[in-house]
Design an enzyme around this catalytic site. Structure first.
Site, PDB file in Angstrom:
ATOM      1  N   GLU A  99       0.775  -1.417   0.092  1.00  0.00           N
ATOM      2  CA  GLU A  99      -0.338  -0.004   0.135  1.00  0.00           C
ATOM      3  C   GLU A  99       0.763   1.275  -0.002  1.00  0.00           C
ATOM      4  O   GLU A  99       1.901   0.981   0.652  1.00  0.00           O
ATOM      5  CB  GLU A  99      -1.194   0.047   1.440  1.00  0.00           C
ATOM      6  N   ASP A 101       0.277   5.772   0.373  1.00  0.00           N
ATOM      7  CA  ASP A 101      -1.203   6.472   1.640  1.00  0.00           C
ATOM      8  C   ASP A 101      -0.344   8.073   1.081  1.00  0.00           C
ATOM      9  O   ASP A 101       0.382   7.744   2.361  1.00  0.00           O
ATOM     10  CB  ASP A 101      -0.547   5.992   2.609  1.00  0.00           C
ATOM     11  N   GLU A 103      -3.067  10.569   3.167  1.00  0.00           N
ATOM     12  CA  GLU A 103      -3.951  10.694   3.635  1.00  0.00           C
ATOM     13  C   GLU A 103      -4.105  12.041   4.580  1.00  0.00           C
ATOM     14  O   GLU A 103      -3.122  12.717   4.824  1.00  0.00           O
ATOM     15  CB  GLU A 103      -4.371   9.268   5.074  1.00  0.00           C
ATOM     16  N   THR A 117       1.364  10.292   5.532  1.00  0.00           N
ATOM     17  CA  THR A 117       1.787   9.101   4.134  1.00  0.00           C
ATOM     18  C   THR A 117       2.156   7.767   5.274  1.00  0.00           C
ATOM     19  O   THR A 117       2.452   8.339   5.677  1.00  0.00           O
ATOM     20  CB  THR A 117       3.525  10.148   3.602  1.00  0.00           C
ATOM     21  N   ASN A 118       2.127   7.012   4.717  1.00  0.00           N
ATOM     22  CA  ASN A 118       2.844   5.865   4.901  1.00  0.00           C
ATOM     23  C   ASN A 118       3.372   4.175   3.222  1.00  0.00           C
ATOM     24  O   ASN A 118       2.545   4.969   2.491  1.00  0.00           O
ATOM     25  CB  ASN A 118       1.366   5.523   5.810  1.00  0.00           C
ATOM     26  N   ARG A 127       5.442   2.685   8.529  1.00  0.00           N
ATOM     27  CA  ARG A 127       6.582   4.101   8.096  1.00  0.00           C
ATOM     28  C   ARG A 127       5.740   5.521   8.005  1.00  0.00           C
ATOM     29  O   ARG A 127       5.986   5.901   6.263  1.00  0.00           O
ATOM     30  CB  ARG A 127       7.332   3.092   6.897  1.00  0.00           C
ATOM     31  N   GLU A 128       5.155   6.155   8.719  1.00  0.00           N
ATOM     32  CA  GLU A 128       4.528   7.081   8.711  1.00  0.00           C
ATOM     33  C   GLU A 128       5.405   8.767   8.873  1.00  0.00           C
ATOM     34  O   GLU A 128       6.413   8.463   9.078  1.00  0.00           O
ATOM     35  CB  GLU A 128       3.780   7.177   9.269  1.00  0.00           C
ATOM     36  N   GLY A 197      -4.895  15.112  17.454  1.00  0.00           N
ATOM     37  CA  GLY A 197      -5.378  13.222  17.844  1.00  0.00           C
ATOM     38  C   GLY A 197      -7.030  12.514  18.219  1.00  0.00           C
ATOM     39  O   GLY A 197      -6.805  11.976  19.289  1.00  0.00           O
ATOM     40  N   ARG A 274      10.248   5.257  19.313  1.00  0.00           N
ATOM     41  CA  ARG A 274       9.139   4.470  19.074  1.00  0.00           C
ATOM     42  C   ARG A 274       9.748   3.574  18.654  1.00  0.00           C
ATOM     43  O   ARG A 274       9.521   1.849  18.839  1.00  0.00           O
ATOM     44  CB  ARG A 274       8.209   4.694  17.888  1.00  0.00           C
TER      45      ARG A 274
END
Ligand SMILES: *[C@@H]1O[C@H](CO)[C@@H](O)[C@H](O)[C@H]1NC(C)=O
Length: 286
Positions: A99, A101, A103, A117-118, A127-128, A197, A274
């Protein structure tokens, strides 16, 4: 001998498929897939999606593509679009899907949209990268492009690259290159996470929310019945299929750095909280 024959077949296949850039009619290229009348094609050249309290809407391409250079102009939900998400992406099927992306996360009037995006390969995303835009994406149409070839995926906005995801198979990172994808788009309510958020909810008194699409244009390899035919004229017949090996020239690399330096607001490759054990391997190649 075998390689000679496959070479001839390859050349024949590409020559057969030689067509130039397509300026498509939405009715020929896309199906409205859900939303019970909330998605519409107007005069062939304009498509609108809308969202109200009962439902959002979406469309997808009739064709499946394995690599492409795809431009679409979008004008996003104006005014108070908080809680809404306009997703525009390429995706394959199955549990190991690929995919790519875009958004667009809405916001209160005057507050900035986030362009999220990813990239997923074989079912794995995470992988944002997120950006603000350098213009109001609701005031007018702007061009959002995906270049996807065997070496790289480049996300661009009005011709300015904002993200490059390079093929990092040499260091063990799967790259989307075997599963054909369709173009999809949808407008939906995501007020549990989209705006600040999830703090700002959708204001249904502003519904219906509408996003618009026009000037779809692409070079691509279309996959049908297991065969791929690529647009652009094969080099062997004096033509140009350069998009299949396109890379960022010096000017585009400078634009990419400009966009990332000034407009990137989140990058998974610098989120050390993260990834306390170290960043994913492709982050070395950025
Ligand atoms: C909405 O606006 C706020 C305040 O400027 C900002 O922090 C946020 O990043 C913006 N975008 C989204 C989608 O929340």
């Amino acid at each position: 001998m075998a390689s000679y024959i496959s070479r001839i077949l390859f050349v024949a296949l590409i020559s057969l498929a030689a067509t130039s850039l397509v300026f498509a009619d939405f009715n020929n290229e896309f199906d409205i897939t859900w939303g019970d009348g909330r998605g519409k094609v107007i005069n062939g050249d304009l498509l609108t999606l809308s969202l109200d309290k009962a439902s959002g809407s979406g469309f997808e391409s009739r064709n499946e593509y394995l690599f492409g250079k795809i431009d679409m102009q979008l004008k996003l939900v104006p005014g108070n679009s908080a809680g809404t998400v306009t997703a525009y992406y390429l995706s394959s099927k199955g549990s190991n899907w690929d995919e790519i992306d875009f958004e667009f996360l809405g916001n209160l009037s005057g507050d900035p949209y986030i362009l999220h995006t990813n990239v997923f390969s074989q079912g794995k995303g995470n992988r944002e990268q997120q950006f603000y835009l350098w213009f109001d994406p609701t005031a007018d149409f702007h061009t959002y492009s995906i270049l996807w070839n065997p070496q790289r995926i480049v996300f661009s906005v009005d011709g300015t690259p904002i993200r490059e995801f390079k093929n990092a198979e040499s260091i063990g990172v799967p790259f989307p290159k075997a599963q054909p994808m369709r173009i999809h788009s949808s407008l939906w309510n995501a007020d549990d996470w989209a705006t600040r958020g999830g703090l700002v909810k959708t204001d249904w008194s502003q519904a219906p929310f509408t996003a618009s699409y026009r000037n779809f244009k692409l070079d691509a390899c279309v996959v049908a019945s297991g065969k791929s035919s690529c647009s652009g004229t094969a080099a062997s017949s004096g033509g140009n299929q350069s998009w299949l090996s396109e890379e960022l020239d010096i000017t585009k690399q400078e634009r990419l750095r400009w966009a990332q330096k000034n407009y990137m607001i989140y990058n998974y490759c610098s989120d050390s909280k993260r990834f306390p054990q170290g960043f994913p391997p492709e982050c070395q190649m950025a």
